[in-house]
Design a protein around this motif. Sequence first.
Motif, short mmCIF file in Angstrom:
data_model
loop_
_atom_site.label_atom_id
_atom_site.label_comp_id
_atom_site.label_asym_id
_atom_site.label_seq_id
_atom_site.Cartn_x
_atom_site.Cartn_y
_atom_site.Cartn_z
N HIS A 100 0.83 -1.21 0.00
CA HIS A 100 0.00 0.00 0.00
C HIS A 100 0.86 1.26 0.00
O HIS A 100 0.34 2.36 0.22
N ASP A 186 -0.71 -7.36 -8.32
CA ASP A 186 -1.69 -7.72 -9.34
C ASP A 186 -2.76 -8.64 -8.77
O ASP A 186 -3.95 -8.50 -9.06
N ASP A 188 -3.71 -8.82 -5.62
CA ASP A 188 -4.54 -8.05 -4.67
C ASP A 188 -5.51 -7.15 -5.42
O ASP A 188 -6.71 -7.11 -5.12
N TYR A 189 -5.01 -6.42 -6.44
CA TYR A 189 -5.88 -5.54 -7.21
C TYR A 189 -6.97 -6.35 -7.92
O TYR A 189 -8.14 -5.96 -7.96
N THR A 190 -6.56 -7.46 -8.51
CA THR A 190 -7.49 -8.27 -9.30
C THR A 190 -8.54 -8.92 -8.41
O THR A 190 -9.74 -8.91 -8.73
N SER A 192 -9.56 -7.88 -5.58
CA SER A 192 -10.40 -6.86 -4.96
C SER A 192 -11.35 -6.20 -5.95
O SER A 192 -12.27 -5.49 -5.54
N SER A 193 -11.10 -6.44 -7.23
CA SER A 193 -11.94 -5.82 -8.25
C SER A 193 -13.28 -6.53 -8.34
O SER A 193 -13.38 -7.75 -8.25
N GLU A 320 -7.46 -1.89 -17.61
CA GLU A 320 -6.89 -2.87 -16.68
C GLU A 320 -5.88 -3.77 -17.40
O GLU A 320 -4.86 -4.14 -16.84
N ALA A 347 1.77 0.60 -8.66
CA ALA A 347 1.15 0.70 -9.98
C ALA A 347 2.17 0.44 -11.09
O ALA A 347 1.84 -0.16 -12.11
N ARG A 350 3.16 -3.48 -10.98
CA ARG A 350 2.09 -4.47 -11.11
C ARG A 350 2.26 -5.36 -12.34
O ARG A 350 1.98 -6.55 -12.33
#
Length: 737
Positions: A100, A186, A188-190, A192-193, A320, A347, A350
């Motif tokens: 983060h 990647d 975590d972002y994916t 959480s999407s 994305e 970012a 990723r």
Amino acid sequence: MIDMIYYAKSSQKDDAQETVKKHLQAVGSLAQIYGKTFEAEIPAGLCGLFHDFGKYSSAFQKVLQGTQSGIDHAISSAAFLYTFRKKVFRPMIEAVAAHHSHLISQEDMAGILDTILQTEGPVTTSGGKQAALCGVKAYQEAAEAFRSDFPDFRIPKSKAISPQNSFTSPEDDMLYTRMLFSCLIDADYTASSHTPPEEGPPLDISTALKNLYNHCEALRKNSGADPMLNQFRTQLFERCGQAGEQNGGLFTLTAPTGTGKTLALLHFALRHCQYTGKRRIIVVLPFLSLIEQSAHVYRKIIPQVMEDHSQSKLPEELREHAARWDQPFLITTSVRFFEALFSDHPADCRKLHNVANSVILFDEAQSLPVSLLTPTLKTMEVLCARYGCSVVFSTATQPDYTGLREISWPAAELLPEHRNFYKALRRTSARWNIDTMTPLEVIAEKMAQNQNVCAIVNLRAHARKLYRALAERCPEEELFLLSTDLCPAHRTEVIQTIHRRQKERLPCRVVSTQCIEAGVDLDFQQLYRALAPLEAIIQAAGRCNRNGTAACGEIFIFVPEEERLYPDSHYENGATVVRAMQMQQAIDLNDPDCIRRYYRQLFGAFRGDSKSQTLERAIAERDFPVVSQTYRLIQQGGIQALVPYEGQKALYQKVRAQALETGLTKALLRTAAPLTVTCYDRELAERVCEPLYFAGAGRLENRESPYYAVLSGQEDCYNSKMGFCPPAEQSLQNLFW
């Protein structure tokens, strides 16, 4: 507290609330899949499984309830991993702590990690937040909660966690951390999407090769180039295809300008993917103008080309994919590719895990700055050795990297017989006049006597001065200026106009800066080039008699009679080496041995500057933030001015109005990019521009912004011929416009 339900996210609209267990399972599984590409599925999976361990805390649960704020769960998660085998878990600790924020080495975090583990009570982290977990008791309770959620989990043995081979350099070591970081970010972002991006279809190599062969056949039939040049283009194309059927590794492609390297590289990449099973082709180019031109060609062969650069206008559903680099064929800039490999930010990093097992094509490879070469080349070797990549450095002026300190450069040449190409394709002759300085007015006189001529100078101020002198001598003729004073949309239109006029054999007198030198398919009978580094002179020569239709094109190298001659010290160093070489022995622009001799002298004379020394020290110390801040391919600073280019007037008015009314967003900046000019004289630009602010930032905030828009009533500062010309120069414009 084992019976307590720990949540990872706030409640959704349907009142569903994801638990820590479910989130860790999802992220751990995805990260493990991503890490499998480079045989790191176990450590990548561990990053995912423990990245939110700090959410097993009452402090974080209160954040979700809205009764507490300023809690750092990431550093607490890293602290738990820190209690394991510190040396083995180091890259995982670094990745988890940064998911983060930004990467920091374990050595630099050791103090705060020890404090968090040993202190019973609140601990403030470096970011000013409070650690979610502090002290032995809190960690014992969190560990019990984790074991309750994952009763079958056992810490893997060190052998299963450690990389298969020991690190060969600090660059290798740091990139491994970034790769695990990439898998985690990647995943975590994916996870959480709400609508994770669907993986695109794999590259259809058979169809792509068929399209490529048909495209090349059509080019041969319709070509107006010299037949011998076409023969060499065909030979290069076929040779690169044959070279694709070998094991992966590090390659170079050395061939004269105009011999069709763009399509030959694609032939190699497709055949190489077919032979080795590589999953992705990544084309890396130094200039946006090259990307636009190359993408136009590639889309005729492979429809699913993904572009990722500052001007890419992608629909929402594709952004994305661009952020993840998960498509089978990608074109991006040198800035985005290389700076991501040295970044410390989520970012940027990723996408990195998707670089593994790819074919990476670097066109115009000579454009890399000398101060960054050693760490860059070491990292390219690591991509090949550890991450299964095949890398090609392609250029007409192939650098001899063996002259660099600490570089072995075990690259195989795709065209071993390239000397025959240079010898047979002598399309130009060079005349050197570097003993004395030549006024730009003299160059203008000479240009006025030729109808298809170009002059390339090193500075925008020189280009403007030469253009005005030429306009005095050819007042009734159509003249063209190309520089970064013209916004990208304007430059593109000018280049298209020049190309059309050359095809119709109409007069074309062009003054340009270096922006014309790489990949711009123009063909002049005569070319004047201000003294510059050898690679720039040779690239410029590629715009002279490019198609071999004349007996021999003429290139004149001169030194402008001006106070300032070069944009920076690196450019000046290259020009100085060229001058010394020419004084010793005449330089042959068509001789690869001259090019190698130039690079050996250039690299040998480079003793490092403050930037390279800072970068070298930061890499040795594994200082992720300083490496990220120092590794920059292009000059920083200046302002980005949104300009009223007449050819896109409606777009300009729309973007300007929206920016002033609601503030800048990433989407709006992408839309504005074709109308944006960089100006390094802030004081001059601010006379005709007003600052823009990001959405959500008030106008009363006293903070600098790099983005500006031309003031209403000052639209004349952008000239239809010369681009962005602030007030200091407008009085001169009145002589001609």
